[in-house]
Write an enzyme that holds these catalytic residues in place. Structure first.
Site, PDB file in Angstrom:
ATOM      1  N   HIS A  42      48.913  19.507   8.079  1.00 57.86           N
ATOM      2  CA  HIS A  42      47.631  18.868   8.371  1.00 57.86           C
ATOM      3  C   HIS A  42      47.509  18.571   9.849  1.00 57.86           C
ATOM      4  CE1 HIS A  42      44.364  15.995   6.645  1.00 57.86           C
ATOM      5  NE2 HIS A  42      44.039  16.435   7.835  1.00 57.86           N
ATOM      6  N   HIS A  45      44.949  19.192  13.441  1.00 57.82           N
ATOM      7  CA  HIS A  45      43.683  19.635  14.040  1.00 57.82           C
ATOM      8  C   HIS A  45      43.977  20.225  15.405  1.00 57.82           C
ATOM      9  CE1 HIS A  45      40.973  17.735  11.071  1.00 57.82           C
ATOM     10  NE2 HIS A  45      41.973  16.891  10.935  1.00 57.82           N
ATOM     11  N   LEU A  46      43.752  21.547  15.527  1.00 54.83           N
ATOM     12  CA  LEU A  46      44.056  22.198  16.801  1.00 54.83           C
ATOM     13  C   LEU A  46      42.837  22.308  17.710  1.00 54.83           C
ATOM     14  CD1 LEU A  46      46.616  24.944  15.775  1.00 54.83           C
ATOM     15  CD2 LEU A  46      47.018  22.791  16.966  1.00 54.83           C
ATOM     16  N   ARG A  47      41.678  22.018  17.187  1.00 59.31           N
ATOM     17  CA  ARG A  47      40.462  21.859  17.986  1.00 59.31           C
ATOM     18  C   ARG A  47      39.895  23.133  18.597  1.00 59.31           C
ATOM     19  NH1 ARG A  47      39.415  17.320  15.507  1.00 59.31           N
ATOM     20  NH2 ARG A  47      40.422  15.448  16.339  1.00 59.31           N
ATOM     21  N   ASN A  79      37.625  22.254  10.906  1.00 60.00           N
ATOM     22  CA  ASN A  79      36.458  21.591  11.506  1.00 60.00           C
ATOM     23  C   ASN A  79      36.382  21.837  13.011  1.00 60.00           C
ATOM     24  OD1 ASN A  79      38.739  19.957  11.832  1.00 60.00           O
ATOM     25  ND2 ASN A  79      37.553  18.066  11.877  1.00 60.00           N
ATOM     26  N   ASP A 115      48.146  14.699  10.230  1.00 63.97           N
ATOM     27  CA  ASP A 115      46.715  14.625  10.520  1.00 63.97           C
ATOM     28  C   ASP A 115      46.517  14.445  12.027  1.00 63.97           C
ATOM     29  OD1 ASP A 115      43.802  12.719   9.296  1.00 63.97           O
ATOM     30  OD2 ASP A 115      43.994  14.630  10.329  1.00 63.97           O
TER      31      ASP A 115
END
Lengths: 422, 309, 184
Positions: A57, A59-61, A91, A302
């Site tokens: 989990h 977020h690599l953006r 996302n 996360d």
């Protein structure tokens, strides 16, 4: 490469011995295949030799938010945290709801990333929760799961169809459990502190309602749904009861949900603003129990990087989330193994290797002969202090600066090559 | 009473000690006297610049602070959300730094985000006075309410103060709760259970939906303004029902003890949370609250603005 | 001001000396003011108020007149707010109104730089415009920084600026009356 004298913990093969581990041509090998010249030798005395850890989990953006993190910097952060494989959330901008974006991410990862990057695809088009995304094509493009993480499909009927469809193409479904109506514009756990401070509350029932929804759908559709970042006691209870009945449901835990409680928000420091929020001690205790008895089977971060100027605003305006790749292992070893003594290091490693690999069907998480030579060396008793200005991540939004932890990865090996060492 | 004040900011009543609250009230006594002089001005903040930064609009509170500043001989500038560059996307932090670059000594901030005054206080050398931050605190209102009670009843401890209305979203209620409990009052909150959740009991107060049972025992009744706007639609069905269940009507007011004070932070919704006649009646000290607000604000500006930087 | 232990100070006036000084001032006030009923003894808190009270008592004994007294808080009129290390405590002021046609005698325990007296005059002017303002001090220790002089002085005490004068009055300090000199 050969790693000598380390305690090899390989839960998939039920191994826990002090033996040597050899790697040849990027794969774990039998020792007898080692030729002695040009073999890099690493002395792992006092260290644990584990299969490369998996954080499912993150977020690599990229694409779209490269000012917070890039695939390259996120990969470096992962390596520095002891992770050889990370699973990134969809996302981004554009959202990863189509094969082209997935292809872009995979190319980018191949060019710039030092660790294995596995993308997830969206459940709904543009993560808007209204229409199904191209789930089949996403599967073919190589996603390991689908999720709308960051958001949550509110329409139960749509979610049901998504789960059925995902079953057809063999993709697990991950869900960020949040009922938008119950939660409203909540920014902190609904409880004593939100009442005291006059901040809109995010009630535990907002997560529990969707966990229950997912249990029902997992049963109805006979397909696995994995509940992300569990934060509430009721969620743990529902998952425990459902698993006892054999329902295909699981849950994961992020370190901040056991390291902190909602008491931390009283100075309006946005480094304590996450989604789902920090909750009360009773919730922390329930999660610890859930980890100990196996109800909650996976650990993750996360990892949610945000630029300084984005977080340095009024509390209710700030984006949710903190970075986590470089602190999660230290926090979990310190809290679960040393402080609360809920699990032993073997169980912790299992939660970071066998379990996510099983859920996502990955050729990872083991030290079996022929497996990719992804290895993490861990010193479970190393005392260290978190220093956020030394992070590999582009972002610094962490509440753990200055924390003294016991336990840390000391070397990360991907495909037989060291990508990071302390 | 001789503790010295050493805070450059007033962010809320929760972090103040009972000593500090009493010290502010005693200082306000002195400043109230200034309002009775022929020349209602003292040079205490002469040469200091005060900026009223009202990101959330308000006329009465802003006017009160403005007048308080003038009476202390400070220079006053008013900035509201619409006239500020916040509408052009400038962050709060940048706006405030610009204000400080103008050598603002005191920043009075009203903002819809809880914690905004603390955010600025941590980053600016200026004194920051919280004029209301979201649903969190409105410390000068809490102080002037307590001042008024003390003025009329001589003390705070052991008085039964009843606060009625939309407590959940009220910064006035919170500041009152913090200040009153610290000074030893007994506080009961009354209103619809959706707006007065039991969780408040953990703050050291009683919670009730039975207004008619609570009123006869009250020494002070503080009514909060109720609105049936968008964010509250799901919390109660309408103004009419609210008034029936919780309004301080003429009839209900008969339940009050003769020396019970009737208070309201204003502006009053006549006929909603309070009947006109009760608002204008003998027990009402609503106008005293306004006068006292000026004295309390002068005291706060004097104490915070006078700290050597 | 730091409260120093008395054993490092020297008493320069004892209770009897203070009593005589105040009685003499009372006589001087009576002499110089034909219409005592128009005089207000306005004390500066805390000790100036006590000095004014005692002067009024002497005047009552001698002239059989109840002279008006009041309080002038100067803290909010000081010109050094923000430069002092501690914020002075403010008190409510109280003067009989109107002030026109009255003589207001500012009463303080120690006259030093003159800034307190200046602030007192500033404060008085926000109440009205008395016919005359005068100044009475129990002790004048010199070192004026402003053109201020006292009309009535109990004792002149030349001091060095480093030194400190502290007045103790029974009703205020719960100690015997005395004026103490501390060499730093």
């Amino acid at each position: 490469m050969i790693i000598r004298n380390g305690r090899v913990i390989d839960p998939a093969n039920k191994r826990d011995d002090v033996i040597d581990l050899a790697m040849v041509d990027g794969k774990i090998s039998e020792r007898s295949e080692i030729r002695n010249q040009e073999t890099e030798t690493i002395d792992a005395k006092g260290l644990i030799v584990a299969p490369g850890l998996i954080d499912m989990h993150v977020h690599l953006r990229e694409p779209g938010f490269g000012h917070k993190e890039t695939i390259e910097s996120g990969a470096r952060a992962a390596a520095a945290g002891g992770f050889t494989t990370i699973v990134c959330m969809p996302n981004t901008s554009p959202a990863a709801d189509n094969p082209a974006t997935i292809a872009w991410i995979k190319d980018r990862a191949k060019e710039t990333a030092g660790v294995n990057i596995l993308p997830t695809g969206a459940i709904s088009k543009n993560i808007a929760g209204e229409e199904l995304a191209l789930i089949g094509s996403l599967g073919r493009a190589g996603v390991v799961a689908i999720t709308d993480d960051g958001h949550c499909v509110q329409n139960h009927e749509l979610m049901r169809r998504a789960v059925e469809y995902a079953r057809m193409v063999g993709l697990p479904v991950l869900d960020h459990c949040q009922d938008y109506n119950l939660v409203g514009n909540g920014v902190v756990n609904e409880g004593y502190w939100s009442t005291l401070l006059g901040l809109p509350g995010w009630p535990a029932a907002g997560e529990e309602a969707i966990v229950m929804r997912n249990i029902l759908l997992a049963e109805l559709c006979d397909h696995h749904i994995h509940c992300q970042h569990i934060s509430a006691a009721g969620s743990v209870r529902f998952i425990r009861e459902a698993r006892a009945r054999g329902v295909k449901i699981s849950g994961e835990v992020c370190p901040h949900h056991i390291a902190l409680t909602d008491e931390a928000i009283q100075n309006f420091d946005t480094n304590y603003k996450m989604n789902p929020p920090l909750r009360a001690k009773a919730d922390v205790d329930a999660i610890l129990e859930g980890i100990a008895d196996g109800t909650l089977s996976i650990l993750c971060s996360d990892h949610a990087p945000h630029a300084g100027f984005e977080k340095e605003v009024e509390f209710d305006q700030a984006p949710f989330g903190i970075v986590g790749l470089e602190t999660e292992l230290g926090l979990f070893i310190d809290l679960l193994v040393h402080k609360h003594r809920k699990i032993d290091i073997k169980h912790l490693i299992k939660m970071y290797t066998v379990e996510p690999a099983k859920l996502l069907n990955l050729d990872a998480g083991t030290l079996s002969a022929g497996a990719p030579a992804d290895v993490t060396l861990i010193d479970p008793d190393l005392d260290w202090t978190v220093k956020i200005d030394q992070f590999q991540s582009l972002s610094r939004n962490s509440p753990f600066d200055g924390w003294k932890l016991k336990g840390r990865a000391v070397r990360t090996i991907v495909g037989g090559k060291t990508v990071w060492s302390l | 009473m001789s503790i010295y004040w050493n805070r450059k900011d007033l962010l809320g009543l929760r972090e103040l000690s009972a000593h500090e609250i009493n010290f502010i009230l005693e200082t306000a006594d002195a400043f109230k006297q200034v309002g009775t002089r022929e020349v209602k001005k003292v040079p205490a903040l002469r040469g200091k610049t005060l900026i009223n930064f009202f990101v959330e609009p308000s006329t009465r509170t802003r006017t009160s602070f403005e007048l308080a500043a003038h009476r202390l001989s400070a220079d006053v500038i008013n900035i509201s959300a619409t006239t500020s560059s916040l509408t052009k996307g400038e962050t709060l932090k940048d706006t405030a730094r610009n204000l400080q670059a103008l050598h603002a000594d005191i920043l009075v901030l009203r903002h819809s985000s809880a914690g905004a005054p603390q955010f600025l206080a941590e980053r600016l050398k200026s004194s920051v006075i919280n004029a209301g931050d979201g649903a969190h605190e409105h410390p000068t209102q809490g102080l002037l309410d307590i001042y008024t009670i003390r003025e009329k009843r001589g003390k705070i401890d052991n008085l039964h103060v009843v606060i009625i209305g939309d407590i959940l979203f009220s910064r006035v209620a919170r500041s009152n709760i913090f200040g009153l409990t610290k000074l030893g009052a007994r506080v009961t909150l009354v209103g619809p259970s959706t707006l007065v959740p039991r969780e408040f009991e953990k703050l050291g107060v009683a919670v009730s939906n039975q207004i008619d049972k609570v009123l006869p025992d009250a020494d002070v009744v503080n009514l909060l303004r109720i609105q049936h706007e968008r964010q509250r639609k799901e919390y109660f069905p309408g103004i009419g029902e609210y008034t029936t269940l919780f309004g301080l009507t003429k009839e209900r007011a008969k339940l009050l003890k003769p020396d019970c004070l009737v208070m309201h932070p204003g502006p009053i919704n006549r006929g909603v949370e309070i009947d006109s006649e009760v608002a204008d009646g003998l027990q009402s000290v609503i106008l005293d609250q306004v006068t006292n607000g000026l004295a309390v604000r002068m005291a706060v500006l004097y104490l915070c603005g006078g700290i050597a930087t | 001001m730091d409260e120093k232990k008395h054993n490092s100070g020297v008493p320069v006036m004892d209770a009897e000396a203070i009593r005589r000084a105040l009685r003499r001032i009372a006589h001087e006030i009576i002499e110089q003011n034909g219409d005592l009923k128009s005089v207000v003894l306005a004390g500066i808190p805390l000790r100036g108020v006590e000095v004014a009270r005692r002067l009024a008592e002497f005047i009552r004994q001698v002239a059989k007149i109840d002279i008006e007294t009041g309080t002038i808080d100067v803290a909010m009129h000081r010109d050094d707010v923000g430069t002092r290390a501690e914020l002075p405590i403010v008190h409510a002021s109280k003067l009989p109104l109107p002030l026109e046609h009255r003589t207001v005698i500012i009463v303080d325990d120690v006259l030093f730089t003159g800034r307190t007296a200046r602030a007192a005059m500033d404060a008085i002017s926000s109440f009205g415009r008395p016919a005359r303002i005068q100044l009475a001090a129990l002790v004048d220790r010199g070192h004026r920084e402003l053109p201020i002089r006292a009309d009535y002085v109990g004792k002149n005490l030349p001091t060095a600026t480093r030194e400190q004068i502290q007045v103790r009055l029974q009703n205020v300090d719960k100690e015997p009356d005395a004026v103490w000199l501390f060499k730093e």
